[in-house]
Design an enzyme around this catalytic site. Structure first.
Site, PDB file in Angstrom:
ATOM      1  N   SER A 177      64.588  12.079  44.180  1.00 50.96           N
ATOM      2  CA  SER A 177      65.425  12.816  45.134  1.00 50.96           C
ATOM      3  C   SER A 177      65.720  14.235  44.666  1.00 50.96           C
ATOM      4  O   SER A 177      65.985  14.472  43.477  1.00 50.96           O
ATOM      5  CB  SER A 177      66.747  12.079  45.334  1.00 50.96           C
ATOM      6  OG  SER A 177      67.587  12.846  46.161  1.00 50.96           O
ATOM      7  N   ALA A 178      65.702  15.154  45.628  1.00 48.63           N
ATOM      8  CA  ALA A 178      66.097  16.543  45.341  1.00 48.63           C
ATOM      9  C   ALA A 178      67.562  16.617  44.899  1.00 48.63           C
ATOM     10  O   ALA A 178      67.985  17.613  44.317  1.00 48.63           O
ATOM     11  CB  ALA A 178      65.870  17.405  46.580  1.00 48.63           C
ATOM     12  N   ASP A 179      68.327  15.539  45.152  1.00 47.96           N
ATOM     13  CA  ASP A 179      69.730  15.516  44.698  1.00 47.96           C
ATOM     14  C   ASP A 179      69.809  15.724  43.181  1.00 47.96           C
ATOM     15  O   ASP A 179      70.740  16.370  42.685  1.00 47.96           O
ATOM     16  CB  ASP A 179      70.394  14.167  45.018  1.00 47.96           C
ATOM     17  CG  ASP A 179      70.572  13.920  46.516  1.00 47.96           C
ATOM     18  OD1 ASP A 179      70.295  14.832  47.309  1.00 47.96           O
ATOM     19  OD2 ASP A 179      70.987  12.797  46.872  1.00 47.96           O
TER      20      ASP A 179
ATOM     21  N   GLU B  23      79.574  15.327  52.828  1.00 52.92           N
ATOM     22  CA  GLU B  23      78.229  15.505  53.399  1.00 52.92           C
ATOM     23  C   GLU B  23      78.139  14.941  54.812  1.00 52.92           C
ATOM     24  O   GLU B  23      79.034  14.212  55.252  1.00 52.92           O
ATOM     25  CB  GLU B  23      77.175  14.846  52.507  1.00 52.92           C
ATOM     26  CG  GLU B  23      77.302  13.337  52.415  1.00 52.92           C
ATOM     27  CD  GLU B  23      76.006  12.639  52.022  1.00 52.92           C
ATOM     28  OE1 GLU B  23      74.972  12.876  52.689  1.00 52.92           O
ATOM     29  OE2 GLU B  23      76.025  11.845  51.071  1.00 52.92           O
TER      30      GLU B  23
ATOM     31  N   ASP C 277      58.444   9.808  43.847  1.00 49.16           N
ATOM     32  CA  ASP C 277      59.597   9.956  44.732  1.00 49.16           C
ATOM     33  C   ASP C 277      60.890  10.076  43.913  1.00 49.16           C
ATOM     34  O   ASP C 277      61.444   9.077  43.448  1.00 49.16           O
ATOM     35  CB  ASP C 277      59.678   8.763  45.694  1.00 49.16           C
ATOM     36  CG  ASP C 277      60.705   8.986  46.796  1.00 49.16           C
ATOM     37  OD1 ASP C 277      61.484   9.959  46.707  1.00 49.16           O
ATOM     38  OD2 ASP C 277      60.725   8.179  47.754  1.00 49.16           O
TER      39      ASP C 277
ATOM     40  N   LYS D   7      72.496   3.241  44.768  1.00 55.88           N
ATOM     41  CA  LYS D   7      72.032   1.923  45.202  1.00 55.88           C
ATOM     42  C   LYS D   7      70.859   1.473  44.351  1.00 55.88           C
ATOM     43  O   LYS D   7      70.036   2.291  43.953  1.00 55.88           O
ATOM     44  CB  LYS D   7      71.530   2.023  46.644  1.00 55.88           C
ATOM     45  CG  LYS D   7      72.614   2.095  47.665  1.00 55.88           C
ATOM     46  CD  LYS D   7      72.043   1.763  49.053  1.00 55.88           C
ATOM     47  CE  LYS D   7      73.131   1.730  50.090  1.00 55.88           C
ATOM     48  NZ  LYS D   7      73.569   3.079  50.484  1.00 55.88           N
TER      49      LYS D   7
HETATM   50  N1  PSU Z   1      72.233   6.938  49.358  1.00 50.07           N
HETATM   51  C1  PSU Z   1      73.171   6.223  50.008  1.00 50.07           C
HETATM   52  N2  PSU Z   1      73.634   6.666  51.209  1.00 50.07           N
HETATM   53  C2  PSU Z   1      73.177   7.832  51.770  1.00 50.07           C
HETATM   54  C3  PSU Z   1      72.191   8.585  51.054  1.00 50.07           C
HETATM   55  C4  PSU Z   1      71.752   8.097  49.863  1.00 50.07           C
HETATM   56  O1  PSU Z   1      73.582   5.179  49.509  1.00 50.07           O
HETATM   57  O2  PSU Z   1      73.616   8.206  52.872  1.00 50.07           O
HETATM   58  C5  PSU Z   1      71.706   9.889  51.620  1.00 50.07           C
HETATM   59  C6  PSU Z   1      72.447  11.060  50.958  1.00 50.07           C
HETATM   60  O3  PSU Z   1      72.596  12.099  51.912  1.00 50.07           O
HETATM   61  C7  PSU Z   1      71.479  11.501  49.873  1.00 50.07           C
HETATM   62  C8  PSU Z   1      70.155  11.272  50.571  1.00 50.07           C
HETATM   63  O4  PSU Z   1      71.630  12.835  49.463  1.00 50.07           O
HETATM   64  O5  PSU Z   1      70.326  10.067  51.301  1.00 50.07           O
HETATM   65  C9  PSU Z   1      69.016  11.157  49.586  1.00 50.07           C
HETATM   66  O6  PSU Z   1      67.817  11.142  50.270  1.00 50.07           O
HETATM   67  P1  PSU Z   1      66.439  11.254  49.449  1.00 50.07           P
HETATM   68  O7  PSU Z   1      66.345   9.963  48.670  1.00 50.07           O
HETATM   69  O8  PSU Z   1      65.395  11.372  50.504  1.00 50.07           O
HETATM   70  O9  PSU Z   1      66.543  12.456  48.575  1.00 50.07           O
HETATM   71 MN    MN Z   2      62.547  10.930  48.292  1.00 51.98          MN
END
Ligand code: PSU
Ligand code: MN
Length: 304
Positions: free
Chosen positions: A140-142, A25, A138, A159
């Site tokens: 994540s879309a992940d 990524e 909140d 984390k």
């Molecule tokens: N967690 C980490 N390092 C990162 C990310 C998450 O420890 O760099 C990044 C990744 O690209 C992950 C994104 O897909 O943050 C998730 O963001 P959000 O929580 O806004 O979905």
């Molecule tokens: Mn988010």
């Protein structure tokens, strides 16, 4: 071939030769680490993948195209730019249509890897269910991507800025296998352990590759998480990181940080509050994940 995809020569050659490929990524480069360590790490990670006999494909959005494999100049541009957008699923079409530079998150990288036919992806940590998600919503879309897109993600867990227990519950609901590589519990990124059990412990790459192949044979859509603990010598003291994360969360709350800014804000705070010690840990675990991801891609390729 999808009209938006542009492959680097290295990735194109690998595909023609049927070599194993590992996706990487770019949000981790633009929003996850400071310059110049981000670019240095990105290059080292790519080399570690080559050392295992696989080919790296770092993914980003540039000039209206999805780049599968970046040149040195493109890595530098992403790492040294302040205006690369953090690109998740919802952002892909707009950023491509308007030809903006986008650094892909885990979710967006999975989508692009899938379009390119790449099944293994290595990164640092995945997004998940944030603490307090019962009111902030909140999530994540992940996680939704892991539920629907056929790409396996090698990471060091997540984390503890996140609610790891709820993250695992969400993945269970969505039917996403969570492997612990040589561990019974979900690693918490900077530390090797957390109070939460993984779905399956696997002590060898063959078992994981065999399971992924069977999953594909069964047409079970969705990804998988391969949680690979940070190497012992780079792990951080639990009490220190817990304190730092609590302070980072308080600051995010006090500053009214919401939406896509939450994760980058917390990542930067954690790094600052540990005087960069967390950055060293972050680099070590990403490299370890790249090596394991490459070994998995090699193994999976042999089963095809
Ligand atoms: N967690 C980490 N390092 C990162 C990310 C998450 O420890 O760099 C990044 C990744 O690209 C992950 C994104 O897909 O943050 C998730 O963001 P959000 O929580 O806004 O979905
Ligand atoms: Mn988010």
């Amino acid at each position: 071939m999808n009209q938006y995809l542009v492959f680097s020569q290295e990735v194109q050659d690998a595909q023609a030769a049927g070599k194993p490929i590992v996706a990487l990524e770019s949000t981790i480069i633009s929003h996850g680490m400071p310059y110049p360590q981000n670019v240095e790490t990105a290059r080292e990670v790519e080399q570690l993948i080559r050392d295992e006999g696989a080919v790296p494909a770092t993914i980003a959005l540039m000039d209206g195209k999805i780049k599968i494999g970046l040149s040195d100049d493109e890595l530098e541009l992403l790492g040294n730019s302040t205006d690369a957008a953090k690109a998740s699923r919802r952002d892909l079409p707009y950023l491509l249509a308007t030809k903006q530079t986008g650094a892909t998150t885990v979710a967006a990288t999975m989508i692009c890897a899938d379009l390119a036919g790449i099944r293994i992806f290595a990164t640092g940590g995945i997004g998940g269910v944030h603490r307090g998600a019962e009111t902030s919503m909140d999530i994540s879309a992940d996680l939704e991507e892991l539920a629907q897109t056929n790409v396996a993600v090698v990471c060091a867990g997540a984390k503890s800025i996140l609610d790891l227990g709820l993250t695992l519950e969400y993945l269970e609901t969505k039917g996403v296998p969570v492997f612990g590589y040589k561990t019974d519990v979900l690693p918490a990124f900077y530390t090797r352990t957390s109070p939460f059990s993984v779905n399956v412990r696997a002590d060898d790459i063959e078992t994981i590759a065999g399971t992924l192949k069977t999953k594909a044979d069964l047409n079970l859509t969705g990804g998988a998480v391969i949680a690979n603990p940070i190497p012992e010598e780079h792990a951080m003291p639990e009490a220190e990181i817990t304190d730092v994360i609590n302070r980072a969360l308080q600051e995010a709350h006090a500053n009214g940080i919401i939406g896509k800014d939450v994760t980058p804000f917390l990542l930067t705070k954690v790094k600052d509050l540990t005087d960069g010690k967390s950055l060293e840990a972050n680099i070590a675990l990403v490299k370890h994940n790249a090596t394991v991801g490459a070994q998995l891609a090699v193994q999976l390729n042999q089963l095809k």
